[in-house]
Motif scaffolding. Structure first.
Motif, PDB file in Angstrom:
ATOM      1  N   LYS A  33       0.996  -1.195   0.167  1.00 57.13           N
ATOM      2  CA  LYS A  33      -0.116  -0.134  -0.166  1.00 57.13           C
ATOM      3  C   LYS A  33       0.929   1.321  -0.179  1.00 57.13           C
ATOM      4  O   LYS A  33       2.161   1.201   0.284  1.00 57.13           O
ATOM      5  CB  LYS A  33      -0.658  -0.016   1.259  1.00 57.13           C
ATOM      6  N   THR A  34       0.232   2.433  -0.393  1.00 57.36           N
ATOM      7  CA  THR A  34       1.014   3.608  -0.206  1.00 57.36           C
ATOM      8  C   THR A  34       0.830   4.287   1.381  1.00 57.36           C
ATOM      9  O   THR A  34      -0.002   3.627   2.081  1.00 57.36           O
ATOM     10  CB  THR A  34       0.633   4.791  -1.199  1.00 57.36           C
ATOM     11  N   PRO A  35       1.599   4.878   1.662  1.00 57.83           N
ATOM     12  CA  PRO A  35       1.734   5.440   3.155  1.00 57.83           C
ATOM     13  C   PRO A  35       0.224   6.176   3.263  1.00 57.83           C
ATOM     14  O   PRO A  35      -0.296   6.827   2.425  1.00 57.83           O
ATOM     15  CB  PRO A  35       2.663   6.522   3.437  1.00 57.83           C
ATOM     16  N   LYS A  36      -0.344   6.153   4.582  1.00 61.33           N
ATOM     17  CA  LYS A  36      -1.630   6.768   5.134  1.00 61.33           C
ATOM     18  C   LYS A  36      -1.549   8.264   4.367  1.00 61.33           C
ATOM     19  O   LYS A  36      -0.704   8.975   4.705  1.00 61.33           O
ATOM     20  CB  LYS A  36      -1.611   7.025   6.501  1.00 61.33           C
TER      21      LYS A  36
ATOM     22  N   THR B  50      -1.648   9.276   1.409  1.00 63.59           N
ATOM     23  CA  THR B  50      -1.011   9.494  -0.132  1.00 63.59           C
ATOM     24  C   THR B  50      -1.743   8.471  -0.890  1.00 63.59           C
ATOM     25  O   THR B  50      -2.406   7.534  -0.612  1.00 63.59           O
ATOM     26  CB  THR B  50       0.543   9.170   0.054  1.00 63.59           C
ATOM     27  N   LYS B  51      -1.517   8.719  -2.243  1.00 63.08           N
ATOM     28  CA  LYS B  51      -2.106   7.755  -3.104  1.00 63.08           C
ATOM     29  C   LYS B  51      -1.281   7.595  -4.298  1.00 63.08           C
ATOM     30  O   LYS B  51      -0.399   8.525  -4.780  1.00 63.08           O
ATOM     31  CB  LYS B  51      -3.597   8.117  -3.624  1.00 63.08           C
TER      32      LYS B  51
ATOM     33  N   GLU C 177       3.230   5.096  10.487  1.00 61.39           N
ATOM     34  CA  GLU C 177       4.241   4.302   9.769  1.00 61.39           C
ATOM     35  C   GLU C 177       5.416   4.934   9.669  1.00 61.39           C
ATOM     36  O   GLU C 177       5.664   6.160   9.535  1.00 61.39           O
ATOM     37  CB  GLU C 177       3.401   4.208   8.275  1.00 61.39           C
TER      38      GLU C 177
ATOM     39  N   MET D 184       0.822  -4.474  -6.631  1.00 64.47           N
ATOM     40  CA  MET D 184      -0.427  -3.994  -5.818  1.00 64.47           C
ATOM     41  C   MET D 184      -1.763  -4.100  -6.621  1.00 64.47           C
ATOM     42  O   MET D 184      -2.892  -4.613  -6.096  1.00 64.47           O
ATOM     43  CB  MET D 184      -0.146  -2.754  -5.266  1.00 64.47           C
TER      44      MET D 184
END
Lengths: 500, 500
Positions: A25-28, A30-31, B91, B109
């Motif tokens: 996943k990407t960090p919280k 972020t997308k 994180e 992903m």
């Protein structure tokens, strides 16, 4: 997390993550931007950069992180949202929180007297993300700022015109620009009896009025921030005022307390000057003079403004939703989009850098606006079905080979040669990366990339020095295309593409 | 630091920095891009994105930081150069080191089977910067990668063609593409007697051969990394080989040891296949098959390559310069530009992510190339005098007012109205932000921004509903321009601009 959700049993069984376990996943906050979203984003960027250039601005770029001391003391209560880089030896640095402070640093550092600059880049805030509303921890800002000493309110009015032109050229028409003046607001606080050292913290309480009712804000002013009931009530009387520039100016210009306060009077004179220029630019109808607008940032000194739409406001029952919410990962349920563009005048920031670095004083007044791309993106994506119209690639020509039989090679090196000729002529060209591909697979691949034209190497035709050009798409299914000399393929393709 | 140098006495007097003291600089290894540099950079970006689109690629974007575990174990000895973000709760994250690992994460992903994607974005390495050579800690990469299972060496050959097309279309012709194959290199290490677990560290010693003579590298292999003299000598015999694909293939294909090693044999077969495709793409003449090329990154599994120019090599006396150098801030004196583009095949990276995240195995072979923008920029800037030709702004029209006398207002709101009409028509327009500006100042401002056309509000003419359009520039000094109806100003300007 998404990865944990994908294999809950695995995680349960082991109790904790195994060594190899990686969250995909990407960090919280972020997308990733997929290719179809990038087409919309690039369209927003290009609309806004063309707008900025139309107003005479040039572009610059600054690093994504700054020396930590550059960012210190610029963002008031929001400073806690700054991302720091780990101390790995060397300088202490932080990710930029906006593009304004790096711009002021740039102006001071290079002794620039005046510049109109735009900057489109990512900024970082450790805020509560609301992903579906476009409230992110990593997000793009599109900023334009005018630095330099000019006639009062002229650059301010033009920046407001840029704001209106920007939103309308992005197809957004149902917005209003909430506008206030820091000097009027500070004057009001003085009139209400707030001590000078308390002004910024009372200002940031008032700033919450777009999310919270007056009662809650009043409690913050009195209970938390130690002002008297009377002071709070006086503030309350003023901050409920809003309307057109004319209307609110009309009320304030007959208010003896305002006229008697030097700061507020200066602000009011600015508003009067602005009213004329706003008419020249035909933007008055978009503006709502709103005394409750405070803006959190410390560095504003004059006009402040933000553009909002209906989607900007949080839902009516936001407070309840927030209490009920179990997930701390996404606040989308109980917040609105927020402002879609915001800015103001900051006349002391450049000088703050000049002085703190030991340079001679450099009072370079600045005014600017920042468009929030993710929020605009989420509005635009909701409203239009642009995605249907997006062509997946820029590919114009698909090079194919048809043949068969025992001696059929598939003409792969030959297809490559044709593609190379077309690339050299600047034509977007693809072919299937397979030695022998059947016609169906080649047509499917061409359709998938949206190419309007095929260049076909027929087994016999190619040996005779001929290539076949054929239009693609269901309406041309029965069209066999036409044979051309291989030596003329570039010209023939260019002619055919001219007809598409 | 620059700020300290600007006021040495101040610092000396106080012994240490006062509380307010701020260094007005960007962090080590980073830089601002001024507007004139941005014009060159944008030209590089647009040349490369057009090239990438020509080959059917789409673009995506990923966050500037990734979960730390995503980057772990991908970069061999260079992992120490990764920038970490501070642990502020939540994180653990790090700034991306390249665009390849985030791309592989994205493909895994989203379960993507094949994609041609390009990505132009900043990456971060805590390396020794050499600013004037374009070796930075924050720098742009322009990457194109083809993911998907295709006919052997077809996408590899096309990526090499993209590399050649990219450099030549940027005006760089005096480069060569050093090329090697990881399987051949690993085969050579096996033949020389290197144990499998030592291969990567011996490989990264060999990788230094472009900066250090064989003697130094040999010492690292034997003394530091514990291989025998005989092993080192055997490696030395092979890695000195370089020449055209044909030449080196000719030598290796008669080498019994190579033919007897399965890995090396596979690599050699790939090279043979590539030779044909390289001829189809007419890129063979740029390629130097160089067995000393190793590339530091862990994830390559097949072809590896990098483009170098004369400026890539460090100066002859680099070793001495390095010893003498006092400044640790910039290594420009004793290093070269390094490779200006580099890449290779990595067939296991996507699967590594798929497996580590608990997804089912996904073997998605990938091959790509990364252009180093800062290094290209420093080459291009040295070679051409583009800067002379750069127009500072896009401004087409400067709106002015001429008049005088006691009742002269300066027509500021009127100039604003005219500017607004032109903006609405998409025309880049400026005017002086001053109520009354004299003609000289207005002409100077117009000249500074490079506008070819003036629209002039004459004191009397404007009252009669007329505006004057005039060409700017020394050759039109005696031309008074022409009067047009104010109501037709947009059309008249558009016509005139068509003639410019």
């Amino acid at each position: 997390t998404a990865a944990a959700a994908a294999h809950p049993n695995h995680n349960k069984k082991h109790g904790k993550k195994s060594k190899l376990q990686v969250s995909l996943k990407t960090p919280k906050g972020t997308k990733d931007w997929a290719d179809s979203d990038m087409v919309i984003r690039e369209a927003i960027f290009s609309t806004l950069s063309n707008l900025f250039k139309r107003h005479g601005a040039v572009t610059i770029d600054t690093p994504v992180f700054e020396l930590r001391e550059i960012l210190a003391g610029k963002y008031g209560e929001d400073s806690k949202l700054i991302y720091n880089l780990e101390d790995q030896g060397g300088e202490l640095t932080s990710l930029r929180y906006d593009l304004t402070v790096p711009f002021a640093r740039y102006v001071a550092m290079n002794n620039i007297q005046n510049i109109k600059r735009f900057h489109i880049a990512k900024v970082y805030r450790r805020d509560q993300p609301a992903m579906t509303k476009g409230r992110m921890r990593e997000f793009y800002q599109c900023d334009i700022d005018f630095a330099g000493a000019y006639e009062s309110m002229v650059p301010d009015a033009e920046i407001l015109s840029v704001l209106v032109e920007g939103l309308t050229s992005l197809g957004i028409h149902d917005f209003k620009v909430k506008l206030n003046h820091r000097k009027i607001l500070d004057g009001i606080f003085a009139i209400a009896g707030v001590a000078e050292e308390d002004v910024r913290k009372i200002s940031s309480a008032v700033d919450k009025l777009d999310k919270q009712p007056w009662d809650v804000v009043k409690k913050e002013i009195t209970v938390e921030k130690g002002q008297t009931e009377e002071t709070a009530n006086k503030i309350g009387e003023y901050v409920k005022l809003n309307g057109s520039l004319q209307e609110v100016y009309g009320i304030l210009s007959q208010d003896e307390a305002i006229l008697g306060n030097e700061l507020a009077k200066q602000g009011l004179d600015d508003i009067k000057t602005l009213m004329g220029y706003a008419d020249s630019f035909e933007i008055s109808k978009f503006i709502s003079f709103d005394l409750s607008l405070a803006r959190g940032l410390d560095y504003y000194t004059g006009l402040i403004y933000e553009a909002v739409t209906e989607a900007s406001a949080p839902p009516e029952n936001a407070h309840e939703l927030k209490k009920k919410s179990k997930s701390a990962d996404d606040a989308s349920e109980y917040v609105g989009v927020g402002s879609i563009a915001a800015g103001g005048r900051y006349d002391n920031l450049v000088n703050m850098f000049a002085q703190a670095s030991g340079k001679k004083s450099a009072q370079i007044p600045c005014v600017g606006i920042s468009f929030g791309v993710e929020r605009l993106f989420s509005l635009i994506k909701q409203r239009t079905h642009l995605t249907d119209k997006i062509k997946p690639t820029a590919t114009q020509v698909y090079v194919m080979a048809f043949g068969g039989g025992k001696d059929w090679t598939g003409y792969l090196p030959e297809r490559m040669k044709v593609a190379k000729q077309l690339w050299n002529a600047g034509i977007e060209t693809e072919y299937v990366y397979k030695a022998k591909a059947n016609p169906r697979k080649q047509f499917d691949a061409a359709e998938k990339c949206g190419a309007p034209l095929a260049v076909i190497l027929g087994k016999e035709e190619y040996l005779e020095g001929k290539l076949r050009i054929k239009r693609l798409g269901p309406e041309f299914a029965d069209d066999d295309g036409e044979l051309v000399d291989a030596t003329n393929i570039v010209e023939a393709v260019q002619t055919k593409l001219g007809e598409v």
